[in-house]
Scaffold this active site. Structure first.
Site, PDB file in Angstrom:
ATOM      1  N   ASN A  75      -0.018   3.763  14.388  1.00 61.11           N
ATOM      2  CA  ASN A  75       0.711   3.850  13.126  1.00 61.11           C
ATOM      3  C   ASN A  75       0.765   5.288  12.609  1.00 61.11           C
ATOM      4  OD1 ASN A  75       1.886   3.342  10.575  1.00 61.11           O
ATOM      5  ND2 ASN A  75       0.949   1.334  10.485  1.00 61.11           N
ATOM      6  N   ASP A  76      -0.298   5.737  11.971  1.00 55.95           N
ATOM      7  CA  ASP A  76      -0.271   7.061  11.346  1.00 55.95           C
ATOM      8  C   ASP A  76      -0.004   8.183  12.344  1.00 55.95           C
ATOM      9  OD1 ASP A  76      -0.904   5.941   8.846  1.00 55.95           O
ATOM     10  OD2 ASP A  76      -3.036   5.914   9.349  1.00 55.95           O
ATOM     11  N   VAL A  77      -0.491   8.032  13.579  1.00 56.43           N
ATOM     12  CA  VAL A  77      -0.390   9.124  14.558  1.00 56.43           C
ATOM     13  C   VAL A  77       1.019   9.271  15.127  1.00 56.43           C
ATOM     14  CG1 VAL A  77      -2.825   8.964  15.170  1.00 56.43           C
ATOM     15  CG2 VAL A  77      -1.139   7.643  16.475  1.00 56.43           C
ATOM     16  N   ALA A 124      -4.334   5.375   6.726  1.00 57.00           N
ATOM     17  CA  ALA A 124      -4.003   6.359   5.699  1.00 57.00           C
ATOM     18  C   ALA A 124      -3.299   5.730   4.506  1.00 57.00           C
ATOM     19  CB  ALA A 124      -3.126   7.463   6.291  1.00 57.00           C
TER      20      ALA A 124
END
Length: 468
Positions: free
Chosen positions: A394-396, A435
């Site tokens: 997701n965040d990466v 995050a």
């Protein structure tokens, strides 16, 4: 024979230290990591045998009892632990290492307390540092374990005047330590210093959110090494000093790598309460908390996109770890390769909940090391990639880190999957990552969502690809 023994022990320590350094060097590459583990283990065995031959050992029976109990418990835990729980296990072991080092200082203080001789100032300082670092490592690691295990909320825990309270705790530790340097034979003050150190560990980790857990784990790993090194100074054991220093240094280096991968300073990680740790959200379909629309596909469409591609880059994330989908992914990759598709894996430094989490899982599925590519290596290749398959990340992979100056993850290096010709994202729903930030990738024109559990969806892709 007796005269040679001390020299032989120190030579054994020197050889063991060399094996530790060689082992660490080999751990730097997935291709040699297992060999590095073996080399370092041989070094540790040599160090243990040399220490047991030391004439200062008083009770071999207790040592063998502790060794037996620890070995049995360690073997059981290692055998039963799930790969998805490896971050929690690392945090737990970090904490136990810190506790063991702190107990060495406590035991030495208790021994010296009963004697009539004054406590040497260098030993006193070493004990106080050992108690501080070991105590912080123990309770901090236990809190990190509880957050990762879901025993307590992964969200940052803050309260008014938190930093002033932490500052007062630090002043209390320094004041107590200064007093003990002048009046070392004071059990009450020493116990007060121990308690303050334990509380500092709790206060150190509770304001850190789930998004920063990889950094916290590597930092606490460093602390456990520093605590061991301090314990080495307490008992005047060169091997313990060297081994602890190596762990401490490697942990700090790894922490810096993690911070660089997130484009954040260590100070920001420790004090900004970043990351909600809440991954709840929409759980199905293309619904969520946004008015923006997404395009969803079924496994048959996904299989056609993958099967007729020339190049596919697989991007694993924590969702893959939770679903234990690494073996299904390996099967899918093997089928695609037999169809002439070039398959690679893109590994982000902070994907998952600990450094190297994805590498460990893929290695378990016997994915060839040469197919694993780090972020700097794979990013220039996304422009020529036909399909990027994102599984639970997701965040990466969030393009907002590159384009949205108002995003809390702005500036964080990401895997640039949005530059691929097509992107397939396997995900249960539209929930945010650790995050707590909505992912712009999901709404891109070239992105399609394959909603469902990672293991189930990959298995269906495998079935559909076989029929092409």
């Amino acid at each position: 024979m007796i005269d040679f023994l001390p020299t032989g022990i120190q030579l054994s320590y020197l050889i063991a230290a060399s094996l530790f350094i060689l082992g660490l060097k080999k751990l730097g590459s997935p291709a040699t990591a297992r060999q590095g583990n073996v080399v370092a283990a041989v070094g540790m065995l040599l160090a243990i045998v040399a220490t047991l031959l030391d004439r200062e050992v008083l009770n071999y029976e207790m040592i063998l009892l502790g060794l037996s109990i620890g070995s049995v418990l360690g073997a059981i835990i290692a055998y039963k632990v799930q790969m998805t729980d490896m971050p929690q296990m690392v945090g737990l072991l970090n904490g136990l290492g810190g506790a063991a080092s702190a107990l060495v200082a406590v035991a030495e203080f208790w021994r010296l307390l009963g004697g009539s001789q004054p406590i040497p100032i260098d030993i006193n300082i070493s004990m106080l540092l050992d108690v501080l670092i070991g105590g912080v490592t123990f309770t901090g690691s236990m809190v990190a374990f509880a957050k990762l295990q879901g025993i307590m909320s992964g969200s940052p825990i803050t309260f008014p005047f938190q930093q002033p309270f932490n500052f007062l705790l630090l002043i209390a530790y320094l004041g107590g330590s200064a007093y003990l340097l002048v009046e070392p034979h004071n059990l009450a003050v020493f116990l007060g210093v121990v308690i303050v150190s334990l509380v500092l560990g709790v206060m150190f980790v509770i304001p850190i959110g789930g998004g920063d857990m990889p950094v916290v784990i590597s930092l606490l790993n460093s602390y456990s090494g520093l605590a061991a090194s301090a314990a080495g100074f307490v008992v005047m054991n060169n091997m313990l000093i060297i081994a602890g220093a190596l762990v401490g240094a490697s942990g700090i280096i790894l922490t810096q790598i993690m911070c660089k991968a997130m484009n954040r300073s260590l100070v920001s990680v420790l004090f900004s309460a970043f990351g909600t740790g809440n991954t709840s959200g929409a759980t199905g379909g293309a619904t969520g908390t946004t008015d923006k629309s997404v395009r969803s596909i079924d496994p048959e469409e996904g299989a056609m996109m993958l099967g007729y591609a020339r190049s596919v880059v697989i991007v694993p994330g924590y969702g893959m770890a939770v679903a234990q989908a690494q073996h299904s992914i390996r099967e899918l990759a093997d089928i695609l390769e037999r169809m002439g598709v070039e398959v690679k894996y893109a590994i982000h430094p902070v994907a998952g909940r600990m450094p190297g989490h994805m590498n460990v899982l893929l290695a378990e599925a016997n994915v060839p090391y040469e197919q694993l590519h780090d972020m700097d290596d794979i990013n220039p290749q996304f422009d020529q990639t036909d399909v990027a398959l994102v599984i639970g990340a997701n965040d990466v992979v969030n393009p907002a880190a590159r384009s949205d100056t108002n995003s809390p993850i702005y500036g964080m290096p990401i895997l640039e999957v949005d530059k691929a010709k097509q992107t397939i994202v396997i995900k249960r729903g539209m929930s945010t990552g650790f995050a707590g930030v909505d992912n712009d990738l999901f709404y891109k024109n070239k992105t399609t969502m394959l909603f469902g559990g990672a293991k189930d969806m990959v298995a269906k892709l495998v079935s559909e690809v076989k029929q092409l």
